[in-house]
Structures are given as C-alpha cells and as structure tokens.
Design an enzyme around this catalytic site. Structure first.
Site, PDB file in Angstrom:
ATOM      1  N   ASN A  68      56.616  42.924  46.692  1.00 48.47           N
ATOM      2  CA  ASN A  68      56.296  44.155  47.419  1.00 48.47           C
ATOM      3  C   ASN A  68      57.246  44.470  48.582  1.00 48.47           C
ATOM      4  O   ASN A  68      56.852  45.077  49.570  1.00 48.47           O
ATOM      5  CB  ASN A  68      54.825  44.162  47.858  1.00 48.47           C
ATOM      6  CG  ASN A  68      54.497  43.047  48.829  1.00 48.47           C
ATOM      7  OD1 ASN A  68      55.340  42.215  49.123  1.00 48.47           O
ATOM      8  ND2 ASN A  68      53.292  43.051  49.355  1.00 48.47           N
ATOM      9  N   GLU A 112      54.605  33.795  63.423  1.00 52.84           N
ATOM     10  CA  GLU A 112      55.618  34.022  62.384  1.00 52.84           C
ATOM     11  C   GLU A 112      57.014  34.193  62.989  1.00 52.84           C
ATOM     12  O   GLU A 112      58.005  33.727  62.418  1.00 52.84           O
ATOM     13  CB  GLU A 112      55.220  35.244  61.548  1.00 52.84           C
ATOM     14  CG  GLU A 112      53.966  34.983  60.723  1.00 52.84           C
ATOM     15  CD  GLU A 112      53.399  36.206  60.022  1.00 52.84           C
ATOM     16  OE1 GLU A 112      52.375  36.060  59.329  1.00 52.84           O
ATOM     17  OE2 GLU A 112      53.965  37.313  60.159  1.00 52.84           O
ATOM     18  N   LYS A 137      61.946  41.119  51.499  1.00 54.89           N
ATOM     19  CA  LYS A 137      61.722  40.063  50.508  1.00 54.89           C
ATOM     20  C   LYS A 137      62.818  40.035  49.436  1.00 54.89           C
ATOM     21  O   LYS A 137      63.595  40.989  49.295  1.00 54.89           O
ATOM     22  CB  LYS A 137      60.341  40.270  49.884  1.00 54.89           C
ATOM     23  CG  LYS A 137      59.198  40.150  50.896  1.00 54.89           C
ATOM     24  CD  LYS A 137      57.856  40.192  50.195  1.00 54.89           C
ATOM     25  CE  LYS A 137      56.711  40.059  51.188  1.00 54.89           C
ATOM     26  NZ  LYS A 137      55.408  39.955  50.513  1.00 54.89           N
TER      27      LYS A 137
HETATM   28  P1  CMP Z   1      52.456  39.854  52.394  1.00 57.87           P
HETATM   29  O1  CMP Z   1      52.128  41.019  53.251  1.00 57.87           O
HETATM   30  O2  CMP Z   1      53.765  39.208  52.556  1.00 57.87           O
HETATM   31  O3  CMP Z   1      51.304  38.757  52.564  1.00 57.87           O
HETATM   32  C1  CMP Z   1      50.837  37.939  51.527  1.00 57.87           C
HETATM   33  C2  CMP Z   1      51.480  38.233  50.209  1.00 57.87           C
HETATM   34  O4  CMP Z   1      50.814  37.727  49.077  1.00 57.87           O
HETATM   35  C3  CMP Z   1      51.485  39.722  49.981  1.00 57.87           C
HETATM   36  O5  CMP Z   1      52.360  40.358  50.869  1.00 57.87           O
HETATM   37  C4  CMP Z   1      51.840  39.804  48.515  1.00 57.87           C
HETATM   38  O6  CMP Z   1      53.231  39.709  48.289  1.00 57.87           O
HETATM   39  C5  CMP Z   1      51.180  38.549  47.976  1.00 57.87           C
HETATM   40  N1  CMP Z   1      49.963  38.915  47.246  1.00 57.87           N
HETATM   41  C6  CMP Z   1      48.828  39.415  47.755  1.00 57.87           C
HETATM   42  N2  CMP Z   1      47.946  39.637  46.765  1.00 57.87           N
HETATM   43  C7  CMP Z   1      48.545  39.261  45.611  1.00 57.87           C
HETATM   44  C8  CMP Z   1      48.139  39.249  44.255  1.00 57.87           C
HETATM   45  N3  CMP Z   1      46.926  39.672  43.885  1.00 57.87           N
HETATM   46  N4  CMP Z   1      49.010  38.804  43.328  1.00 57.87           N
HETATM   47  C9  CMP Z   1      50.251  38.359  43.709  1.00 57.87           C
HETATM   48  N5  CMP Z   1      50.687  38.350  44.998  1.00 57.87           N
HETATM   49  C10 CMP Z   1      49.841  38.801  45.937  1.00 57.87           C
END
Ligand code: CMP
Length: 140
Positions: free
Chosen positions: A114, A128, A11
């Site tokens: 993340n 995806e 990311k």
């Molecule tokens: P990802 O595994 O890419 O899938 C969905 C994404 O949403 C997740 O990683 C996080 O980056 C984002 N995400 C999930 N929960 C939250 C949250 N509570 N606040 C902000 N971003 C979130």
C-alpha cells in the site's frame, strides 16, 4: 496537545514502481517539512521488529517478507497536527477504500502493498522515528 511530527516509509512497491519523487512532492505540497530521511533496506528481522505489534495477525509473515523485499525511504515529517493530517493525506490502509487524490489511491496496489506507512499516534510517531533515526540525524 497533538505532536507536530510523524514518521513515514515509502514502501518497496512504490520505490520499485518509480514513485519516490511524486510521493515526496505530494508530501511537501501538503505542507510537511522533511526533518530526517534515508534510503535504506530493512532486514526481515528489523521489519519484524518494526511491525511487532501485528505479530499475531494472519498477514504478519507476508508483511515482514514484503517490507524486507526491497529498498524503502524512511522519513520524519513535521507539520501542525502531523499524525492526523498525514493519515488524511495517505488515505485508508486498503487503497480500494482510499479517498480520491490520496497517496494510497494514487500509488498503492493492494492492502498489503500500500505504498506508504504513516504513524497512527503521537507515541508511535516517536517510537518509529527513533527506530530509524538517531537524534543527530534529525534536523528540525
Ligand atoms: P501500515 O500502515 O504500514 O501498517 C500495517 C500494515 O499491515 C499496513 O500498512 C498494511 O500494509 C498491512 N496490512 C494491514 N492489513 C492487511 C491485510 N489484511 N493483509 C495484508 N496486509 C495488511
């Protein structure tokens, strides 16, 4: 039977912080083979489409803005039990809950930023991967 492919994105936060090489090294070291890869940037529209499943969540706007804020590395990975093993390798969505040594524990800064994405099912791995790559761009 579990599929042997998963999809990942490094990311914008991890790219900006200079972690592409270390993350790819950790992925290879864990036994995943890269069968497709590109360095690219998502438009807000494309990021919204990719994460459409989260469109009703309160964090959706923030997620779309972040995922279109800078370049990413998208890749398709191959290994036995790829989806589950990759999710173990990257750790919990929230880096404060991610097991020691996982990619998110090592490189993520917050639940929103993340570091990496990993598909959550075989069906989504296929959807995806096809979202980012044509069949001619995958080299098994
Ligand atoms: P990802 O595994 O890419 O899938 C969905 C994404 O949403 C997740 O990683 C996080 O980056 C984002 N995400 C999930 N929960 C939250 C949250 N509570 N606040 C902000 N971003 C979130």
């Amino acid at each position: 039977m579990a599929s042997n492919r998963t999809f990942t994105m490094i990311k914008p936060d991890a790219v900006k912080n200079g972690h592409i090489g270390a993350i790819l090294n950790q992925i290879n070291g864990a036994g995943f083979k890269i069968i497709a890869m590109k360095y690219t940037k998502l438009s807000a529209e494309k990021a919204g489409e990719f994460y459409a499943v989260h469109s009703e969540r309160p964090f959706y706007g923030e997620l779309v803005e972040f995922m279109s804020s800078g370049p990413i590395v998208a890749a398709v990975l191959e290994k036995d039990n790829a989806v589950d093993d990759f999710r173990t390798l990257i750790g919990a969505t929230n880096p404060s809950e991610a097991a020691e040594g996982t990619i998110r524990a090592n490189y993520a800064t917050s639940i929103g930023e993340n570091a990496v994405h990993g598909s959550d099912s075989d069906d989504n791995a296929k959807i995806e991967s096809d979202f980012h790559f044509a069949g001619t761009e995958m080299f098994a």
